[in-house]
Write an enzyme that holds these catalytic residues in place. Structure first.
Site, PDB file in Angstrom:
ATOM      1  N   ASP A  68       0.789  -1.240   0.000  1.00  0.00           N
ATOM      2  CA  ASP A  68       0.000   0.000   0.000  1.00  0.00           C
ATOM      3  C   ASP A  68       0.819   1.288   0.000  1.00  0.00           C
ATOM      4  OD1 ASP A  68      -2.547  -0.746  -0.348  1.00  0.00           O
ATOM      5  OD2 ASP A  68      -3.204  -0.515   1.729  1.00  0.00           O
TER       6      ASP A  68
ATOM      7  N   HIS B  49       2.673  -7.171  -0.193  1.00  0.00           N
ATOM      8  CA  HIS B  49       2.083  -7.949   0.890  1.00  0.00           C
ATOM      9  C   HIS B  49       2.994  -9.103   1.292  1.00  0.00           C
ATOM     10  CE1 HIS B  49      -0.773 -10.143   3.274  1.00  0.00           C
ATOM     11  NE2 HIS B  49      -1.645  -9.157   3.148  1.00  0.00           N
TER      12      HIS B  49
ATOM     13  N   LYS C 237       3.284   1.436  -5.029  1.00  0.00           N
ATOM     14  CA  LYS C 237       4.111   0.910  -6.127  1.00  0.00           C
ATOM     15  C   LYS C 237       3.337   0.851  -7.439  1.00  0.00           C
ATOM     16  CE  LYS C 237       4.769  -2.764  -3.586  1.00  0.00           C
ATOM     17  NZ  LYS C 237       4.160  -2.227  -2.358  1.00  0.00           N
ATOM     18  N   THR C 238       2.105   0.336  -7.368  1.00  0.00           N
ATOM     19  CA  THR C 238       1.317   0.194  -8.595  1.00  0.00           C
ATOM     20  C   THR C 238       0.867   1.568  -9.090  1.00  0.00           C
ATOM     21  OG1 THR C 238       0.622  -1.979  -7.830  1.00  0.00           O
ATOM     22  CG2 THR C 238      -0.681  -0.997  -9.605  1.00  0.00           C
TER      23      THR C 238
END
Ligand SMILES: Nc1nc2c(ncn2[C@@H]2O[C@H](COP(=O)(O)OP(=O)(O)OP(=O)(O)O)[C@@H](O)[C@H]2O)c(=O)[nH]1
Ligand SMILES: [Mg+2]
Length: 457
Positions: free
Chosen positions: A68, A131, A71-72
């Site tokens: 969270d 994660h 990165k994306t």
């Protein structure tokens, strides 16, 4: 060569490649003329066609860091900013995290592969999951990176996977890191930003990166993606890419490295001598070169390559990616074993004891169901060492006297000296550093990959 013709047809139609007869000055067509592996030739064609379009050096990078932290979002923002310059196809956030479970949970699970360019370079970018449950996907994503962008949210500072990803990046051989401190739009306090920077520099140094010199860029991926606050958004993406362009060096191409081929099979050819075959990992070998056979014994065996065969045709050289057979002068068949490497003399040494960094797969990932203690003795697989011959070669062995012995490499793992509690268990999902002992020395270099299996898993 029907397969070749079919695969090349699209490039011919596109007018990118002219199919001529092999000539000495055109190694590609010469290669076809020599009857080399069609697949490789086709790859070369693709490479040529692509290089024809971009002519930029290719670098592998990616985003790593805690779950969270953005990165994306950053990956999507990079494609957006570069798309505006004609250097990428814009990929929305949802086009990167596209699996239904990823969308539902709002996290990345499997690594996504994205492409973009800058003025000077072409990048392959792997957006890794943060994660903790998907560490295996992060490791496989990071394993091919020449450099990585670690994303750390200014609002949280460094978190467990910030640290773990840095450690893993170092372990899989990532050389350089660029830091992107994200979510700066959500942080009011400049002291907080200073603290995050200071702590990141310390952490980088702890894990063997150049903490003082590493570029740290502070911005907001979301602002860039949404086209808001350019001083935190688009301008910072440009700054980040400039840092990536200059700080992450171009990797040495496999062809420019010293020659190395790991022996898969050994044949004896009547009247000629011993031939060792395998896939060339790196470098170029010319006929009549001196080589060393390293591994399996206390000292390297010296030899000279008197002939090179690729698909039963004699040729003058063997290069990275080829499947070649090397005719070895003055070496007996029984002296050459699967798992040895044939190298340029003096470039590689063999070892029986070494420090390994090892990730233990979880049950869900196909690994063990239970933990284990030190003195664990599974099979270790390093290059071709430990692999058993395929069924095909086993059958051939019976018919034609082909020699492929099954060599199982037993390994023993121990905690390094000075470990506080050597009775500690290693659990599935753990990432540990241990000392490995093997019975016969093998050619090893820092960063060498290996696998560990037991009972075929
Ligand atoms: N305020 C703010 N929020 C951001 C920024 N960048 C990302 N976010 C938000 O942070 C959340 C997580 O972003 P992601 O990009 O999915 O994070 P991630 O690091 O890819 O997460 P994993 O892949 O699951 O590890 C989302 O809700 C984003 O909209 C930013 O610059 N500012
Ligand atoms: Mg993500």
């Amino acid at each position: 060569m029907p397969t070749f013709a079919r695969s090349v047809a699209p490039f011919l139609r596109a007018g990118r490649i002219a199919l001529r007869r092999p000539t000495a000055s055109n190694p590609l067509l010469e290669a076809i003329g020599r009857g080399q592996n069609a697949v490789r030739v086709v790859d070369t064609c693709r490479g040529m066609a692509v290089a024809f379009q971009r002519k930029k050096p290719h670098i592998n990078v990616g985003t790593i860091g805690h779950v969270d932290h953005g990165k994306t979002t950053l990956t999507a923002a990079i494609t957006k900013v570069q798309a505006e310059k004609g250097f990428a196809n814009f990929l929305e956030y949802g086009a990167i995290d596209k699996a239904p479970e990823e969308r539902k949970r709002g996290i990345t699970i499997s690594s996504a592969h994205i492409e973009y360019e800058t003025e000077n370079r072409h990048y392959s970018h792997v957006d890794c999951p943060g994660h903790a449950d998907y560490i295996k996907n992060m490791i496989t994503g990071a394993a091919n990176m020449d450099g990585a962008i670690i994303v750390v949210a200014a609002s949280d500072g460094q978190m467990p996977q910030t640290r773990e990803h840095l450690l893993l990046a170092r372990q899989v051989g990532v050389q350089k890191i660029v830091v992107f401190v994200n979510k700066v739009d959500a942080v009011e306090d400049p002291e907080m930003l200073e603290l995050v920077e200071m702590e990141m520099r310390e952490l980088l140094s702890t894990y063997g990166f150049e903490g003082d010199e590493t570029p740290i860029i502070m911005g907001s991926a979301l602002c860039a993606l949404e086209g808001r606050r350019p001083e935190l958004g688009v301008e910072k993406i440009n700054e980040l890419l400039k840092a990536v362009d200059t700080w992450i060096p171009e990797p040495v191409r496999d062809l420019d490295k010293p020659f190395l081929m790991s022996v898969e099979e050994v044949f004896s050819i009547q009247g000629r001598g011993t031939v060792a075959s395998g896939r060339v990992e790196r470098g170029v070998l010319k006929k009549d070169s001196d080589v060393e056979l390293v591994g399996k014994g206390p000292t390297p065996i010296k030899s000279k390559i008197t002939d090179i065969e690729t698909f039963k045709k004699s040729c003058d050289e063997s290069r990275a990616g080829d499947n070649s057979g090397l005719l070895l002068r003055g070496v007996k068949r029984e002296d050459v074993k699967r798992g040895m490497v044939i190298t340029k003399p003096g470039t590689v040494t063999a070892h029986k004891k070494f420090l390994v960094s090892m990730y233990v797969l979880t049950k869900e990932e196909g690994g063990r169901h239970t933990g284990f203690h030190e003195n664990y003795r599974p099979q270790i697989y390093i290059r071709t060492a430990g692999e058993s011959p395929s069924l095909k070669t086993t059958l051939l062995e019976n018919k034609s006297g082909l020699l492929t012995s099954r060599i199982d490499e037993a390994a023993a793992f121990h905690w390094p000296e000075g470990t506080a509690d050597p009775s500690k268990m290693i659990m599935p999902g753990d990432n540990v550093e241990m000392v490995c002992d093997i019975n016969n020395p093998l050619a090893l270099e820092p960063g060498q990959r290996f696998n560990v299996r037991e009972g075929g898993r």
